[in-house]
Design a protein around this motif. Structure first.
Motif, PDB file in Angstrom:
ATOM      1  N   LEU A 259      71.588   7.006  15.907  1.00  0.00           N
ATOM      2  CA  LEU A 259      71.348   5.825  15.076  1.00  0.00           C
ATOM      3  C   LEU A 259      69.855   5.579  14.840  1.00  0.00           C
ATOM      4  N   ALA A 260      69.008   6.235  15.641  1.00  0.00           N
ATOM      5  CA  ALA A 260      67.554   6.078  15.475  1.00  0.00           C
ATOM      6  C   ALA A 260      67.089   6.998  14.362  1.00  0.00           C
ATOM      7  N   ASN A 261      67.419   6.607  13.151  1.00  0.00           N
ATOM      8  CA  ASN A 261      67.196   7.441  11.973  1.00  0.00           C
ATOM      9  C   ASN A 261      66.693   6.534  10.858  1.00  0.00           C
ATOM     10  N   ARG A 262      65.625   6.934  10.206  1.00  0.00           N
ATOM     11  CA  ARG A 262      65.042   6.097   9.161  1.00  0.00           C
ATOM     12  C   ARG A 262      66.035   5.789   8.042  1.00  0.00           C
ATOM     13  N   GLU A 263      67.034   6.645   7.867  1.00  0.00           N
ATOM     14  CA  GLU A 263      67.994   6.457   6.786  1.00  0.00           C
ATOM     15  C   GLU A 263      69.105   5.482   7.149  1.00  0.00           C
ATOM     16  N   ILE A 264      69.198   5.115   8.418  1.00  0.00           N
ATOM     17  CA  ILE A 264      70.247   4.181   8.863  1.00  0.00           C
ATOM     18  C   ILE A 264      69.653   2.777   8.952  1.00  0.00           C
ATOM     19  N   LEU A 265      70.088   1.915   8.050  1.00  0.00           N
ATOM     20  CA  LEU A 265      69.575   0.549   7.968  1.00  0.00           C
ATOM     21  C   LEU A 265      70.669  -0.442   8.348  1.00  0.00           C
ATOM     22  N   LYS A 266      70.310  -1.391   9.183  1.00  0.00           N
ATOM     23  CA  LYS A 266      71.225  -2.457   9.581  1.00  0.00           C
ATOM     24  C   LYS A 266      70.440  -3.769   9.666  1.00  0.00           C
ATOM     25  N   ALA A 267      71.118  -4.857   9.458  1.00  0.00           N
ATOM     26  CA  ALA A 267      70.505  -6.166   9.664  1.00  0.00           C
ATOM     27  C   ALA A 267      70.250  -6.357  11.152  1.00  0.00           C
ATOM     28  N   PRO A 268      69.223  -7.131  11.520  1.00  0.00           N
ATOM     29  CA  PRO A 268      68.935  -7.342  12.941  1.00  0.00           C
ATOM     30  C   PRO A 268      70.127  -7.842  13.748  1.00  0.00           C
ATOM     31  N   GLU A 269      70.974  -8.686  13.150  1.00  0.00           N
ATOM     32  CA  GLU A 269      72.137  -9.167  13.890  1.00  0.00           C
ATOM     33  C   GLU A 269      73.143  -8.034  14.146  1.00  0.00           C
ATOM     34  N   GLU A 270      73.181  -7.062  13.232  1.00  0.00           N
ATOM     35  CA  GLU A 270      74.044  -5.901  13.446  1.00  0.00           C
ATOM     36  C   GLU A 270      73.509  -5.045  14.589  1.00  0.00           C
ATOM     37  N   TRP A 271      72.183  -4.891  14.617  1.00  0.00           N
ATOM     38  CA  TRP A 271      71.581  -4.147  15.733  1.00  0.00           C
ATOM     39  C   TRP A 271      71.825  -4.890  17.046  1.00  0.00           C
ATOM     40  N   ASN A 286      66.123 -12.266  11.410  1.00  0.00           N
ATOM     41  CA  ASN A 286      66.550 -11.483  10.249  1.00  0.00           C
ATOM     42  C   ASN A 286      65.436 -11.415   9.205  1.00  0.00           C
ATOM     43  N   HIS A 287      64.726 -10.293   9.213  1.00  0.00           N
ATOM     44  CA  HIS A 287      63.679 -10.055   8.219  1.00  0.00           C
ATOM     45  C   HIS A 287      64.142  -9.055   7.169  1.00  0.00           C
ATOM     46  N   GLY A 288      65.444  -8.776   7.145  1.00  0.00           N
ATOM     47  CA  GLY A 288      65.968  -7.816   6.191  1.00  0.00           C
ATOM     48  C   GLY A 288      66.464  -6.563   6.886  1.00  0.00           C
ATOM     49  N   PRO A 289      66.956  -5.589   6.114  1.00  0.00           N
ATOM     50  CA  PRO A 289      67.448  -4.337   6.694  1.00  0.00           C
ATOM     51  C   PRO A 289      66.359  -3.623   7.476  1.00  0.00           C
ATOM     52  N   ALA A 290      66.761  -3.005   8.587  1.00  0.00           N
ATOM     53  CA  ALA A 290      65.787  -2.355   9.464  1.00  0.00           C
ATOM     54  C   ALA A 290      66.380  -1.091  10.057  1.00  0.00           C
ATOM     55  N   SER A 291      65.491  -0.179  10.425  1.00  0.00           N
ATOM     56  CA  SER A 291      65.903   1.034  11.134  1.00  0.00           C
ATOM     57  C   SER A 291      65.190   1.082  12.475  1.00  0.00           C
ATOM     58  N   ILE A 292      65.610   2.011  13.323  1.00  0.00           N
ATOM     59  CA  ILE A 292      65.030   2.138  14.659  1.00  0.00           C
ATOM     60  C   ILE A 292      64.129   3.372  14.693  1.00  0.00           C
ATOM     61  N   LEU A 293      62.919   3.177  15.191  1.00  0.00           N
ATOM     62  CA  LEU A 293      61.926   4.249  15.277  1.00  0.00           C
ATOM     63  C   LEU A 293      61.558   4.484  16.732  1.00  0.00           C
ATOM     64  N   LEU A 294      61.532   5.760  17.131  1.00  0.00           N
ATOM     65  CA  LEU A 294      61.188   6.150  18.500  1.00  0.00           C
ATOM     66  C   LEU A 294      60.019   7.126  18.458  1.00  0.00           C
ATOM     67  N   PRO A 295      58.802   6.639  18.280  1.00  0.00           N
ATOM     68  CA  PRO A 295      57.660   7.548  18.128  1.00  0.00           C
ATOM     69  C   PRO A 295      57.345   8.364  19.370  1.00  0.00           C
ATOM     70  N   GLY A 296      57.807   7.920  20.533  1.00  0.00           N
ATOM     71  CA  GLY A 296      57.605   8.672  21.763  1.00  0.00           C
ATOM     72  C   GLY A 296      58.911   9.156  22.356  1.00  0.00           C
ATOM     73  N   ALA A 301      58.309   3.622  23.779  1.00  0.00           N
ATOM     74  CA  ALA A 301      58.638   2.341  23.175  1.00  0.00           C
ATOM     75  C   ALA A 301      59.499   2.545  21.939  1.00  0.00           C
ATOM     76  N   ALA A 302      60.387   1.579  21.678  1.00  0.00           N
ATOM     77  CA  ALA A 302      61.259   1.608  20.506  1.00  0.00           C
ATOM     78  C   ALA A 302      60.895   0.447  19.596  1.00  0.00           C
ATOM     79  N   PHE A 303      60.998   0.683  18.293  1.00  0.00           N
ATOM     80  CA  PHE A 303      60.652  -0.346  17.319  1.00  0.00           C
ATOM     81  C   PHE A 303      61.750  -0.485  16.281  1.00  0.00           C
TER      82      PHE A 303
END
Length: 410
Positions: A259-271, A286-296, A301-303
């Motif tokens: 699910l940590a994929n830039r193409e997968i977008l969910k609302a914060p409440e869904e996450w 809720n700032h709009g659709p978001a994806s999960i990024l794992l740069p390390g 850290a996860a964003f």
């Protein structure tokens, strides 16, 4: 200066002497590649194209007066991909205590202008200041290289000739418009200019005259035109006022890393329903659709990142840069440091290792699409697909340990 160079310059710029006459009498095989004489031949040819494109002869000649081949620029261009840092090493500098403190001072020193810019363009002032801080240390290191000399050397070198010729043509248009002079048109070795390091093409499209003096001055000591131009740039690409670039989150045990994929977008409440919440333990607003990024990767850290992340990418596509700008802006606004740790036992892959990784993955059937040493979304997807096939944790993290796994695969 060699006799050949004196002759070429004289022929190129003498009244009535065009590039064709120069080329007819002095050909590339008569001069050394990567030399002043070779550059002068190229300038003579480029001059004809510039004048045909509408650049005035006196503007061109003034811009190129005294311009010589810059070997240092070419060396840095060819070696820049070798310079790598891990995300945590980068952030130690990008959001250091000193840079944060200086950012707060810079914001206060320009608060009136920044508040007006924020209201006019709808771009958060802290983000503008953060870009200013990363690009020129709040105007203290704007670069002293001649933009004309740098761009001419890079265009003549030929590695990215079309790109740098286009930038050089735009630099000449800036001079012709009277925004600055050749002597003041300085910046980085790659031709990026001023407080927030605009390339000439970006300047032409997005720079503004905020101070009302009929000049778009991003080079002088007054940073207001540069700051407003940066806001105009970000606004053009869709900046949303008040939306974070990203928010640090914690992942639940058993999180599905696919699910940590830039193409997968969910609302914060869904996450939040999946257990992905802010480090405070509460759902992210809720700032709009978001994806999960794992740069390390899974150990870092996860964003949760929002559309403003992509807007900062238009300034620089590297995830480290975007996170650096975003986190620095947060810290300038008073937010806390990143809470989670990083896999500090890892080092960054070298340029050659990144090329090897992409080459091996593609050969194994996990197409990275490009072999360019850039670990972007396409390569991350290939990394994740390989991890799934090998029964590894699919966090998309391209580490030295992962490269060893690819080397061992058959």
């Amino acid at each position: 200066m060699t006799y050949a160079r004196v002759w070429v310059l004289a022929a190129a710029f003498a009244l009535g002497a065009g590039a064709d006459a120069v080329v007819a009498q002095t050909t590339p095989d008569q001069v050394e590649a990567g030399s002043d004489a070779g550059l002068d031949l190229w300038i003579a040819e480029f001059r004809a194209r510039a004048l045909e494109a509408g650049i005035k002869a006196d503007v061109f000649d003034a811009a190129f007066a005294g311009v010589s081949y810059d070997e240092n620029v070419i060396r840095r261009d060819r070696n820049q991909s070798e310079f790598t840092k891990t995300i945590w090493e980068y952030l130690e500098t990008a959001a250091s205590d000193l840079r944060i403190a200086n950012g707060k001072k810079a914001l206060e020193s320009q608060r009136a202008a920044l508040e007006k810019i924020e209201a006019q363009y709808g771009v958060d002032k802290e983000v503008i200041v953060a870009i200013w801080g990363l690009e020129s240390a709040y105007g203290t290191f704007r670069g002293r290289d001649s933009a004309i000399r740098s761009l001419a050397s890079l265009a003549y070198d030929g590695r990215r000739q079309a790109f740098f010729e286009a930038e050089l043509m735009d630099a000449l248009r800036i001079l012709q418009a009277g925004d600055t002079s050749p002597a003041q048109m300085t910046g980085s070795w790659a031709g990026a200019m001023g407080h927030t390091q605009f390339m000439p093409s970006s300047f032409q499209l997005y720079a503004v005259d905020f101070t009302g003096d009929s000049r778009r001055d991003i080079w002088g000591d007054d940073p207001r035109d540069a700051l407003a131009s940066t806001a105009a740039y970000l606004k053009h690409f869709g900046w949303t006022l008040g939306q974070p670039w990203g928010v640090e989150v914690t992942l639940p045990d058993g999180f599905d890393y696919l699910l940590a994929n830039r193409e997968i977008l969910k609302a914060p409440e869904e996450w939040a329903a999946l257990g992905v919440v802010g480090v405070s333990g509460k759902a992210v607003p809720n700032h709009g659709p978001a994806s999960i990024l794992l740069p390390g990767g899974a150990e870092g850290a996860a964003f949760m990142i929002f559309s403003n992340f992509e807007v900062i990418e238009r300034y620089n596509t590297a995830d480290a840069y975007v996170i650096g700008v975003g986190h620095l802006s947060d810290r300038i606004a008073g937010s806390k440091p990143i809470a989670q740790g990083w896999p500090v036992q890892d080092r960054a892959l070298t340029f050659d290792e990144r090329i090897e990784l992409q080459t091996r993955l593609t050969a194994l059937g996990f197409d990275t699409v490009k072999i360019d040493a850039k670990i972007g979304p396409l390569t991350i997807n290939a990394v994740r697909d390989f991890q799934v096939a090998q029964g590894l944790l699919p966090d998309g993290y391209a580490s030295p340990r992962f490269l060893d796994s690819v080397r061992a695969a058959r």
